[in-house]
Design a protein around this motif. Sequence first.
Motif, mmCIF file in Angstrom:
data_model
loop_
_atom_site.group_PDB
_atom_site.id
_atom_site.type_symbol
_atom_site.label_atom_id
_atom_site.label_comp_id
_atom_site.label_asym_id
_atom_site.label_seq_id
_atom_site.Cartn_x
_atom_site.Cartn_y
_atom_site.Cartn_z
ATOM 1 N N VAL A 235 28.553 30.378 18.435
ATOM 2 C CA VAL A 235 29.749 29.811 19.193
ATOM 3 C C VAL A 235 29.955 28.288 18.792
ATOM 4 N N VAL A 236 28.822 27.540 18.877
ATOM 5 C CA VAL A 236 29.201 26.219 18.819
ATOM 6 C C VAL A 236 29.505 25.885 17.077
ATOM 7 N N THR A 237 28.875 26.667 16.265
ATOM 8 C CA THR A 237 29.087 26.559 14.987
ATOM 9 C C THR A 237 30.631 26.698 14.592
ATOM 10 N N LEU A 238 31.169 27.764 15.142
ATOM 11 C CA LEU A 238 32.638 28.117 15.047
ATOM 12 C C LEU A 238 33.418 26.841 15.750
ATOM 13 N N VAL A 239 33.138 26.548 16.683
ATOM 14 C CA VAL A 239 33.701 25.449 17.544
ATOM 15 C C VAL A 239 33.863 24.062 16.553
ATOM 16 N N VAL B 226 33.710 24.180 13.223
ATOM 17 C CA VAL B 226 34.386 24.253 12.216
ATOM 18 C C VAL B 226 35.837 24.184 12.536
ATOM 19 N N VAL B 227 36.256 24.732 13.731
ATOM 20 C CA VAL B 227 37.562 24.541 14.083
ATOM 21 C C VAL B 227 38.020 23.239 14.201
ATOM 22 N N VAL C 146 28.926 23.420 7.706
ATOM 23 C CA VAL C 146 28.479 23.878 8.807
ATOM 24 C C VAL C 146 28.387 25.164 9.079
ATOM 25 N N VAL C 147 29.157 26.080 8.589
ATOM 26 C CA VAL C 147 29.135 27.426 8.292
ATOM 27 C C VAL C 147 27.873 28.118 8.137
ATOM 28 N N LEU D 140 36.671 15.916 4.428
ATOM 29 C CA LEU D 140 36.225 16.403 5.887
ATOM 30 C C LEU D 140 36.084 18.011 5.772
ATOM 31 N N GLY D 141 37.081 18.656 5.166
ATOM 32 C CA GLY D 141 37.086 20.180 5.068
ATOM 33 C C GLY D 141 35.870 20.375 4.559
ATOM 34 N N VAL D 142 35.277 19.882 3.576
ATOM 35 C CA VAL D 142 33.840 20.278 2.983
ATOM 36 C C VAL D 142 32.808 20.254 3.963
ATOM 37 N N VAL D 143 32.833 19.285 4.802
ATOM 38 C CA VAL D 143 31.611 19.037 5.671
ATOM 39 C C VAL D 143 32.000 20.184 6.794
ATOM 40 N N GLY D 144 33.019 20.309 7.258
ATOM 41 C CA GLY D 144 33.244 21.838 8.088
ATOM 42 C C GLY D 144 32.852 23.040 7.435
#
Length: 379
Positions: free
Chosen positions: A268-272, A274-275, A361-362, A354-358
């Motif tokens: 859940v925290v991973t998805l948060v 990324v969001v 995290v996936v 910053l999108g690449v960093v997100g």
Amino acid sequence: MQETRRARAAVSVVFAVCGAAFATWAARIPAARAHAGLSAGQLAIGLFGLAAGSVVALVAAGPLLTKIGSRRGVVVGATVLCAGLPLAALATNLVAFVGALVVLGMGNSLLDVSMNAHAARVEEAYGRPIFAGFHAFWNIGGLLGSGAGALLERVPIGVHFTVTGVVLLVVALAASTRFLPGADRGQGDAAFALPGKALIPLGVIAFCGFVAEGTVNDWSAVYLREVTVASAALASLGYFAFSITMIAVRVVADRLVARFGVVPFMRVVTLVTVVGFLLVVAVPVPGFAVAGFAVVGLGVSGMVPLAWSAAGRKQPLAPGRAIAAVAACGYFGFLVGPVLVGALAGGIGLHWTLGVVGALVVAVYFLAPTMRAAPVPAR
């Protein structure tokens, strides 16, 4: 149980001391640079000394804790860290500045690993998750240290850092007397041993979490100023919002893990997280970007402390050595991540970086099952 509660409070205090000491330094870097008469390039060399000291201490921390234990490790780490503050403030040339930051980095890493190793002992004694709560105190100490730095901006840095170093050291040493008695498990064993394969996924999780943290720490204000064209005051709110939400989640994360399990929580925290990065990238306006960084804080807050907690459980016979190994992976991400972000931003722009960093995290989502506790060996 009373002894365990006292130890929990004492370790929490040491976490706050560590956060406050490092934030004290970070808040007054410009003053330290001016006192030493350094150019921007020389400051970068000094900061490399900080990174080098951190890495050296991380490599040495596992074997050292195996020899002296986590309580003595906290005493040594706190002493070196607090000594590094006045050394950094009083440096008047590049050589002295680099040397001071090597000391500061070594003290910070050794204290960090030692207090986390003892936190693992306290968590085991409690018999339920309490690890993330300790890291909340690191953030609280950081906010206090940076706030004090802002209030004491007109105080000579030598006075500020010397007094702060003495006070924090006294507090840390007093707290260490309330730690759990006796030797750590694994203390006295062979100092050098390769970390087990079970720690590799945890190292990757810590790496990803620290890359995300370091990116927000070093680039959120730049992103808000240059991409969203926010005012200087508003640009500073990105990291502040990130810090506040990290504290809020870390205070309750242990209860959530106890109720729902570490794997669902981590997913859940991973998805948060990324969001949060998607919000920053998709809506590049100041208000939404600040909100996005706050959402990132909600998510990334649990990754590092829970990875370190899992490391201690994976190798319960030598938790200090295990935590040091995972911490080394995490700090590597914290040190090199923001640098790589800067390099990549030069090619595709900070917005898309910053999108690449997100996206990075996936990986934590798929590695979450590796955080399940290993069977506890018979004593």
